[in-house]
Design an enzyme around this catalytic site. Structure first.
Site: not given
Lengths: 256, 211
Positions: B82, B192, B194
């Site tokens: 990001c 993202h 994650e």
């Protein structure tokens, strides 16, 4: 390539348990939030929202613990709202594992809180939660929609559309628009309200309140919502997330 | 033996999410801004949320720009996520004010040009042929984005045979922009991983196995 319409189950949480009542009254227990979050993740939820509905009076530690345990096991975005009053509250929720934080009543009383949070953590973490209703007889705001507090029981006289617009200018990155008239009725989203807000804000809008059947979802997107949120229809198994997504896909909207 | 990854803690990231997602795919993860640990790790993950200028200032305070540069000079893996990707570019423009980035790549991070911003939600990407980052992932797979700024123009000229060209992945929100880059030991994603569910886990695994 275009971003998918998001389907977001909302878990109303109190004392570490999920509840959902019709119009926020007569609460019914619907399970453990962490277990439900895992189920929704597995079923294809695009995000999760936790609303801590007793935050103003209850013990916040239970909420942080639920957020922490959820974030350890669920790898999709998590928004937490309810009782957020300060940048410090936001910091604690983000550290516990929230990705976004919903701000509602405290921002009405102190709009500068929106700027403070967005400048410190970025607009993308800040969801403005608006509990709005059609103006009751004898009152009128320019848009015909009014911001309420106390679970929709108390009108503020503030125009809901103007408030959303102002909050975005102050730094809100998203608007969660909850129709207090539709909430709990299962009669469908208030598409006129969604349309009115969509025309005046450039950030994503999440439609909330009123979902009861599959056919209720596409009109909310057609009215301009970027995401649809629902609670009880998912918790009690009336509708499955995959069915909602299939319905949206058949209506021509991109889904994940 | 599991790979050691440091999530660089300079005060501007969803570090816990990154830690959990890396641990989920079997990495030995530590959250720290310690210079020696960040240099010694098999992989360095640079997260980042919020404003470009603020992140860059925080990174410099923690000597993160220096650590990134030294690691890359030694061929050691770095993954930016990001704003942690954005600060790898030459410059960022926010509210008309330009600030300098790490300048690992030319290019400018600028406001997204789309009707609805932030770009928030799950989008598909167009990965180049031979991408290692997206290996084994369905071309229709979606990843979670949340950002208001992006790099619309990839300026690095790699037409000479002396360069192994970076692999650039694109997506579109309003206009096309850079969604991911694989460039030797330096990889980055605008989205993202994650927070991208099982697809994100696969992507992190694809990074970990290169370490």
């Amino acid at each position: 390539m275009s971003v998918a319409v998001r389907v977001i189950p909302c878990l109303d949480v109190t004392e570490g348990r999920v509840v959902k009542g019709v119009n926020f009254q007569n609460l019914r227990d619907a399970g453990d939030p962490v277990e439900m979050a895992k189920i929704y993740d597995a079923e294809g939820a695009d995000e999760l929202t936790f609303l801590d509905i007793t935050a103003s009076s209850g013990n916040r530690e239970t909420t942080y613990d639920v957020v922490r345990r959820t974030a350890e096991q669920v790898f999709i975005p998590l928004t937490v709202g309810g009782g957020v009053r300060s940048a410090k509250d936001v910091d604690r929720l983000l550290r516990a594992g929230a990705d976004k934080v919903g701000v509602n009543t405290a921002a009405i009383a102190h709009p500068e809180l929106i700027r403070e949070i967005s400048e410190r953590f970025g607009s993308q973490v800040l969801v403005l939660s608006v509990d709005a209703r059609r103006c009751p007889e004898g009152t009128l705001t320019p848009s015909g929609f009014e911001v309420t507090t106390h679970g929709g029981r108390r009108g503020t006289g503030i125009d809901a559309v103007e408030w959303a617009h102002r909050a975005v200018e102050l730094g809100a990155g998203e608007v969660l628009l909850n129709s207090m008239d539709a909430d709990g009725t299962k009669d469908g989203y208030d598409t006129e309200m969604i349309d009115a807000v969509r025309k005046h804000v450039t950030v994503p809008v999440i439609a909330s309140g009123g979902a009861g059947k599959l056919a209720d979802f596409p009109p909310a997107i057609a009215a301009g919502a970027d995401a649809v949120l629902a609670a009880s229809v998912f918790h009690f198994g009336d509708l499955r997330i995959a069915e909602v997504k299939q319905t949206l896909r058949e209506a021509g909207h991109p889904i994940r | 033996m599991s790979k050691r990854v440091v999530v660089f803690d300079y005060g501007f990231g969803n570090i816990r999410s990154a830690e959990r997602a890396l641990a989920r795919v079997g990495a030995d993860v530590e959250i720290t801004a310690d210079y020696d640990k960040a240099m010694a790790a098999d992989g360095l993950l640079v997260p980042g949320v919020g404003a470009f200028a603020a992140c860059m200032a925080g990174l410099k305070t923690a000597r993160g720009d220096w650590i990134i540069g030294r690691r890359l000079a030694g061929g050691r893996a770095v993954l930016g996520i990001c704003v942690g990707m954005q600060i790898l570019f030459a410059r960022g423009v926010e509210h008309g004010v330009e600030s300098s980035g790490c300048d690992q790549w030319p290019g400018t991070v600028e406001p997204l040009r789309a009707p609805v911003v932030p770009h928030m939600g799950w989008n598909t990407v167009k990965a180049p042929e031979g991408s290692h980052l997206f290996a084994g992932l369905d071309p229709q797979e979606r990843y979670y984005f949340v950002h208001s700024y992006a790099v619309h123009d990839w300026d690095l000229n790699t037409t000479t045979d002396a360069f192994r060209p970076p692999k650039v992945t694109w997506t579109t929100h309003g206009e096309p922009f850079v969604a991911a880059v694989e460039n030797g030991p330096l990889w980055a994603t605008q989205f993202h991983p994650e927070k991208s569910g099982d697809a994100g886990a696969q992507l992190l695994t694809n990074w970990i196995i290169t370490l």
